[in-house]
Scaffold this active site. Structure first.
Site, PDB file in Angstrom:
ATOM      1  N   LYS A 227     -34.317 -26.550 -28.519  1.00 32.55           N
ATOM      2  CA  LYS A 227     -34.131 -25.742 -29.721  1.00 32.55           C
ATOM      3  C   LYS A 227     -32.900 -26.260 -30.459  1.00 32.55           C
ATOM      4  CE  LYS A 227     -32.225 -22.488 -31.470  1.00 32.55           C
ATOM      5  NZ  LYS A 227     -31.427 -22.378 -32.757  1.00 32.55           N
TER       6      LYS A 227
ATOM      7  N   GLU B  35     -21.556 -25.819 -22.149  1.00 40.24           N
ATOM      8  CA  GLU B  35     -20.458 -26.573 -22.740  1.00 40.24           C
ATOM      9  C   GLU B  35     -20.076 -25.817 -24.001  1.00 40.24           C
ATOM     10  OE1 GLU B  35     -18.474 -28.505 -25.247  1.00 40.24           O
ATOM     11  OE2 GLU B  35     -20.192 -29.853 -25.442  1.00 40.24           O
TER      12      GLU B  35
ATOM     13  N   CYS C 114     -15.832 -29.493 -30.455  1.00 41.00           N
ATOM     14  CA  CYS C 114     -15.366 -28.564 -29.425  1.00 41.00           C
ATOM     15  C   CYS C 114     -14.125 -29.085 -28.714  1.00 41.00           C
ATOM     16  CB  CYS C 114     -16.483 -28.279 -28.425  1.00 41.00           C
ATOM     17  SG  CYS C 114     -17.187 -29.767 -27.684  1.00 41.00           S
TER      18      CYS C 114
ATOM     19  N   GLU D 239     -10.277 -20.793 -31.510  1.00 39.22           N
ATOM     20  CA  GLU D 239     -10.910 -22.027 -31.957  1.00 39.22           C
ATOM     21  C   GLU D 239     -11.290 -21.887 -33.433  1.00 39.22           C
ATOM     22  OE1 GLU D 239     -14.205 -25.143 -30.309  1.00 39.22           O
ATOM     23  OE2 GLU D 239     -14.776 -23.034 -30.331  1.00 39.22           O
TER      24      GLU D 239
END
Length: 501
Positions: A205, A279, A313, A410
């Protein structure tokens, strides 16, 4: 660049001369890559059991170009029924695929890798249009790595018994894989290549905002003659991903994305026998000691946070500079940032492209404003942003403390937070003072210091005198809220094998 609007630098900004940038009597002439090299259909269906089909309920979603807001393609929006069909196709294909000799599976992976290389220019342009990142990155970083991962895992397909996971490791079955929008094709390669090499079948996906690369990859699977059902691609939004993750006939779930969504997936999978790797987010520390080569470190800082507009990331979004060289580093950094070119991602001169979506731009803007409100000093070089699309200038915050939101959360954008330290112990303490644990960087001329500091950093990946360097042979992953499990390298096979087999 054309159709621009003036981006006024925030208070405290300096012009290029004040930043120490060299005089530039000669500008860069536009050098656009032609978008005509890739043909984008007006609509695209789901890829299930080796062919494209519309969603069962006929729903669609639009894929937009972040740089221009134009509609690139209308793609099918998969629902629970479509997910179930894809899983059934993957389950039906699993026995024959898993029993193929490893050398035969390797042949398919080698063929896919070669086709990716042959069609890399098309894929690079498509990725830039769909994602917003500069063509230099998709052409020179993303696509070579995509092909390299398929080549690498093709080499493992007939050597699984020698990978260190037991004498007869067996594939798990059907792998459900949900990937993000920041590296659409690379994240696909990280997940699909080891899964197929190990003998699993896949239902993938892609992200809602960047589905086109995955659908192009489906065409490559057809071109390579991959057996029907081995790879299935279901496009859609978060509800599509939730239906896939929760499907009872899935054996393995792999997810790359936000920590919040990762927690939801972990709750969904808990209590089942599904294997899971996550992750997730990061808040990487880039540590510069007083003996570091300043010019080299500045290049690493720039690559660490402004590569892919900071939408990485493992970005080095926290810069820790030893106090004695803070002013020297900041002067050099401002001069270098003032030379970055923001604009059309298809222009080969562009350094910083568009933000992927208006939602992500709003998130970046909100956190940058919070940094100012909490007392940090904001600086951006004078630059002009295009009128259309979603853009944010490269931004540096100084005077940042560890309590500031911009030092803890973040941002996932082109925003750098600068902190200082006096001793190595203080640097390690500040670097580890985060809920994440994905990446870190160390800049120093002393090899002994690199080894000593790296061993104390709680990060899955530690770079020394470089940053954001990837290789298919090297494992990647994190700790704590950055997730668990490893992708890449020999370690990346383990998540797709029953080591008790």
């Amino acid at each position: 660049m054309t159709a621009k609007k003036k981006q006024h630098a925030p208070d405290g900004a300096v012009d290029r001369a004040d930043a120490g940038a060299p005089d530039a009597p000669f500008g860069y002439a536009p050098a656009p890559e032609s978008r005509s090299v890739v043909e984008i259909p007006s609509s695209q269906g789901l890829f299930i059991d080796g062919r494209f089909r519309e969603a069962a309920d006929g729903r669609t979603l639009k894929s937009l170009s972040p740089a221009s807001e134009e509609v690139l393609c209308e793609v099918s929006h998969g629902g629970a029924e479509d997910v179930a069909q894809a899983v059934r196709a993957a389950r039906a294909a699993f026995p024959a695929w898993s029993e193929l000799p490893g050398s035969r599976r390797a042949a398919y992976l080698f063929r896919i890798a070669r086709l990716i290389q042959e069609r890399s220019r098309e894929l690079a342009v498509l990725e830039t249009l769909d994602n917003g990142k500069p063509i230099r990155e998709t052409r020179d970083v993303d696509l070579p790595l995509v092909a390299a991962h398929f080549f690498y895992y093709a080499g493992w397909a007939d050597k699984l018994a020698h990978a260190g996971f037991g004498p007869n490791p067996r594939p798990l079955g059907v792998a459900a894989q949900v990937i993000p929008w920041n590296f659409p094709l690379l994240m696909l390669a990280w997940k699909v290549a080891p899964a197929l090499a190990a003998g699993n079948t896949v239902v993938l996906k892609p992200a809602e905002t960047t589905p086109l690369g995955a659908l192009f990859f489906a065409e490559i699977c057809q071109q390579a003659g991959l057996p029907a059902g081995v790879v299935n691609i279901v496009t859609g939004d978060g509800t599509t991903g939730a239906a896939l993750v929760s499907h009872p006939d899935v054996n393995k779930v792999a997810f790359t994305g936000s920590t919040a969504v990762g927690r939801e997936i972990a709750r969904t999978v808990a209590g089942t026998d599904k294997r899971l790797t996550l992750e997730l987010g990061g808040k990487g520390a880039n540590i510069v000691f007083d003996d570091a080569p300043i010019d080299q470190a500045v290049e690493g800082i720039v690559g660490g946070i402004w590569f892919n507009q900071g939408q990485v990331c493992c970005a080095g979004s926290r810069l820790l500079v030893q106090e004695s060289i803070h002013d020297e580093v900041m002067e050099a950094l401002r001069a270098r940032v003032a030379t970055l070119r923001v604009g059309d991602p298809l222009d080969k001169n562009t350094d910083i492209g568009a933000i992927n979506s208006p939602e992500q731009l709003a998130r970046i803007t909100e956190l940058a404003e919070a940094g100012e409100a909490e007392g940090a000093r904001r600086w951006s070089p004078p630059c002009e942003l295009p009128e259309k699309g979603w853009w944010f200038p490269p931004t540096v915050f100084t005077g940042v403390s560890q309590t500031h939101r911009i030092a803890r959360e973040e941002i996932f954008g082109p925003v750098l937070s600068v902190l200082t330290f006096r001793t190595a112990d203080e640097a390690v303490a500040k670097a580890n003072n985060t809920t994440y644990g994905l990446s870190a960087g160390i800049w120093t001329e002393k090899g002994s210091r690199i080894l000593e500091i790296a061993g104390r950093l709680r990060a899955g990946v530690v770079w020394a005198n470089t940053f954001n360097k990837f290789d298919p042979t090297s494992p990647f992953g994190g700790y704590r809220e950055s997730g668990y499990g490893r992708e890449g390298g020999r370690h990346g096979l383990e998540a797709y094998l029953d080591v008790q087999g």
